[in-house]
Scaffold this motif. Structure first.
Motif, PDB file in Angstrom:
ATOM      1  N   ILE A  74       1.102  -1.176   0.092  1.00  0.00           N
ATOM      2  CA  ILE A  74      -0.004   0.076  -0.064  1.00  0.00           C
ATOM      3  C   ILE A  74       0.979   0.982   0.287  1.00  0.00           C
ATOM      4  O   ILE A  74       1.796   0.963   0.046  1.00  0.00           O
ATOM      5  N   ASN A  75      -0.209   2.690  -0.220  1.00  0.00           N
ATOM      6  CA  ASN A  75       0.674   3.555  -0.418  1.00  0.00           C
ATOM      7  C   ASN A  75       1.449   3.975   1.771  1.00  0.00           C
ATOM      8  O   ASN A  75       0.495   3.492   2.079  1.00  0.00           O
ATOM      9  N   GLN A  76       2.121   4.531   1.992  1.00  0.00           N
ATOM     10  CA  GLN A  76       2.347   5.201   3.219  1.00  0.00           C
ATOM     11  C   GLN A  76       1.287   5.770   3.804  1.00  0.00           C
ATOM     12  O   GLN A  76       1.567   5.350   5.430  1.00  0.00           O
ATOM     13  N   ALA A  77       0.042   6.618   3.143  1.00  0.00           N
ATOM     14  CA  ALA A  77      -0.792   6.812   4.516  1.00  0.00           C
ATOM     15  C   ALA A  77      -2.288   6.582   3.754  1.00  0.00           C
ATOM     16  O   ALA A  77      -3.267   6.806   4.793  1.00  0.00           O
ATOM     17  N   VAL A 100       8.711   1.745  10.757  1.00  0.00           N
ATOM     18  CA  VAL A 100       8.765  -0.226  11.154  1.00  0.00           C
ATOM     19  C   VAL A 100       7.153  -0.269   9.952  1.00  0.00           C
ATOM     20  O   VAL A 100       6.581  -0.502  10.647  1.00  0.00           O
ATOM     21  N   PHE A 101       7.483  -0.615   9.261  1.00  0.00           N
ATOM     22  CA  PHE A 101       7.254  -0.305   8.189  1.00  0.00           C
ATOM     23  C   PHE A 101       6.784  -2.173   7.714  1.00  0.00           C
ATOM     24  O   PHE A 101       7.357  -2.917   8.364  1.00  0.00           O
ATOM     25  N   GLY A 102       5.955  -2.129   7.269  1.00  0.00           N
ATOM     26  CA  GLY A 102       5.301  -3.758   6.595  1.00  0.00           C
ATOM     27  C   GLY A 102       6.942  -4.465   5.773  1.00  0.00           C
ATOM     28  O   GLY A 102       6.362  -4.167   5.535  1.00  0.00           O
ATOM     29  N   GLY A 103       7.112  -5.784   6.992  1.00  0.00           N
ATOM     30  CA  GLY A 103       8.240  -6.109   5.703  1.00  0.00           C
ATOM     31  C   GLY A 103       9.777  -5.842   6.504  1.00  0.00           C
ATOM     32  O   GLY A 103      11.184  -7.052   6.265  1.00  0.00           O
ATOM     33  N   LEU A 153       5.014  -0.895   1.377  1.00  0.00           N
ATOM     34  CA  LEU A 153       5.455  -0.517   0.765  1.00  0.00           C
ATOM     35  C   LEU A 153       5.119  -0.003   0.017  1.00  0.00           C
ATOM     36  O   LEU A 153       5.888  -1.122  -0.775  1.00  0.00           O
ATOM     37  N   VAL A 154       3.909   0.442  -1.104  1.00  0.00           N
ATOM     38  CA  VAL A 154       4.648   0.093  -2.935  1.00  0.00           C
ATOM     39  C   VAL A 154       5.601   0.646  -2.764  1.00  0.00           C
ATOM     40  O   VAL A 154       6.656   0.522  -4.037  1.00  0.00           O
ATOM     41  N   ASN A 155       6.136   2.621  -2.519  1.00  0.00           N
ATOM     42  CA  ASN A 155       6.969   3.268  -2.960  1.00  0.00           C
ATOM     43  C   ASN A 155       7.989   3.497  -2.120  1.00  0.00           C
ATOM     44  O   ASN A 155       7.959   2.962  -0.752  1.00  0.00           O
TER      45      ASN A 155
END
Length: 501
Positions: A152-155, A342-345, A272-274
């Motif tokens: 997904i995008n960050q927001a 710490v985002f997904g992955g 994150l996608v980007n």
């Protein structure tokens, strides 16, 4: 209270001369197995809670003996792909939970082609023919939630999916059954609806609760699956630790219990996608918007905890806040903020540690050279989204000379999140530290598939330690220093001058 394992109770070797392994496996092995059809499930209700980053299930089932003889073993079936995700399994009498949990063993089936695995539940008393008992079966399923979309995008909002069968996987025929799902929000864009299983709409919705059933499954063959998938919004991170190493070092001379925990954390949420945007992250924090990233970790520490530290792979992390317990009997609080969200992955490894007064956790047995140490099995962060642990290694480092080491875990009135006793691997070995002679005694416990619900579990370690064992190190140090001084004096008195003959 969970009894000390039978073999461990017999272990009484002197650790000053050798090490020993206190371990027991009560798993039952069969080359091929089909549970005898001596029971039927009269009524079964499965409650699934998805408010945390892992699924928690409680199954209440009325079991009837349909055989001609008393039966004492009930087999709990799981599909093979789910069996290894089961943690904290506990079974009690639903009408008398205070009597404590039943003994549960893992049934090992040698056949690799088997798509079903079993737990063997030993009933405290054989169930007479045509008699009934109500079982309360509780457990959690780790790594059972999947993000969708995976990136997904960050927001963007994060959504998770959970898949299960409307018919519970059972070894016995079931007369009626239903499943209740408790979800964290009302934003549920997708869910499976059934047709022909019951009259009326299915599932029934009431706020954040979805109910599938009840179904009349008298004619349904045990093991039949009816796949259900539900997708819901989850605005928190899915925190998982691939490994937690927890060391508790006991010092009689210093009157101190030093605790250190080493974490290898991972966020199992949507990636994150980007690339990560620091500007967008700052705006999210300023507006206090929910995020699927790990922002901070909150650790409640036991009363009297002092000198906390927080170190990651780079070095000391100063973005932390420690508040001692006031008054002294209240828990202290340690709040940590990783170097980056710490985002997904993403992964984040670090260690924390603190000291505590040993007298708070250690008692001496009156009239004997024995001590009893009572400590939490795990502590760790206490987060509303929960934390799941794939592997936990707890090491209790006792003073040098400690021997006859035994351990047990204390049960609470409800599920304490620990697995059956046969799934806790244990061994005792020497642990070399500074100025040791033979090495300290270390009890190591290894557990897989734990969750933060095990925070309520207590570990009790009993060991023998005499006065002369306590004098071993100071005598060794004193002897070593005197030897050095004597050697220096002897060398200083050697005449090395050159003289005429």
């Amino acid at each position: 209270m969970r009894p000390i394992t039978a073999f461990a109770a017999l272990c009484g070797f002197l650790l000053s001369s050798s090490s020993f392994v206190c371990a027991e496996s009560s798993a039952r092995t069969h080359s091929s197995f089909q549970p005898p059809q001596t029971f039927k499930n009269v009524n079964l209700v499965r409650n699934t809670n998805l408010e945390k980053g892992y699924a928690r299930e409680t199954v209440n089932v009325v079991v009837e003996n349909v055989g001609n003889e008393p039966q004492s073993t009930y087999y709990l079936a799981f599909p093979s792909e789910i069996f290894d995700k089961v943690g904290g399994l506990e079974v009690r009498d639903r009408k008398a939970p205070e009597k404590g949990p039943f003994v549960v063993d893992v049934l090992s089936v040698d056949s690799p082609s088997s798509d079903t695995k079993y737990f063997a539940i030993d009933l405290p008393e054989p169930l007479a023919p045509k008699s009934q008992v109500t079982l309360g079966i509780s457990y959690y399923l780790l790594s059972s939630l999947s993000p969708r979309p995976a990136a997904i995008n960050q927001a963007d909002k994060q959504y998770l999916t959970y898949s299960f069968s409307a018919y519970i996987h059972s070894a016995y025929p079931t007369v009626t059954q239903k499943t209740k799902l408790k979800l964290p929000s009302t934003n549920i864009p997708d869910y499976t609806t059934t047709t022909g299983l019951k009259s009326g709409s299915d599932p029934e919705r009431q706020g954040t609760t979805y109910t599938y059933g009840p179904y009349d499954t008298t004619e349904v063959t045990p093991g039949t699956a009816y796949p259900i998938t539900i997708r819901y919004e989850f605005t928190k991170p899915v925190i998982a630790a691939s490994l937690l190493e927890r060391d508790l070092e006991v010092s009689h001379w210093g009157g101190n219990l030093a605790t250190e925990e080493r974490y290898w954390l991972r966020n199992n949420g949507s990636s994150l996608v980007n690339q990560f945007s620091r500007v967008e992250w700052t705006l999210t924090n300023f507006q206090q918007l929910p995020s699927s990233a790990i922002r901070e970790l909150k650790y409640p520490l036991k009363p009297g905890s002092v000198d906390p530290y927080f170190i990651d792979d780079i070095g000391n992390v100063s973005t932390s806040r420690y508040r001692p317990g006031k008054p002294p009997k209240r828990d202290a609080s340690l709040e940590l903020r990783p170097r980056y969200p710490v985002f997904g992955g993403w992964n984040y490894s670090f260690r924390i540690g603190w000291n505590s007064e040993l007298s708070t956790f250690l008692r001496r047995v009156a009239g004997a050279n024995s001590y009893v140490l009572k400590v939490p099995f795990i502590e760790g962060p206490k987060m509303p989204e929960g934390v799941q642990y794939e592997k936990v290694v707890v090491r209790v480092i006792l003073p040098e000379g400690a021997r006859n080491v035994r351990y047990e875990t204390i049960e609470t009135a409800s599920n304490n999140g620990l697995p059956p006793a046969d799934q806790i691997k244990s061994h005792v070995s020497p642990h070399k530290t500074f100025m040791d002679t033979l090495g300290r005694t270390a009890l190591t416990l290894t557990v897989e598939n734990l969750s933060d619900e095990a925070r309520d579990a207590q570990l009790v370690v009993t060991y023998d330690y005499s006065f002369w064992d306590g004098m071993r190190k100071p005598v060794t140090i004193t002897t070593g220093l005197l030897t050095v001084f004597a050697a220096v004096w002897a060398i200083g008195n050697i005449d090395v001058s050159i003289k005429k003959r």
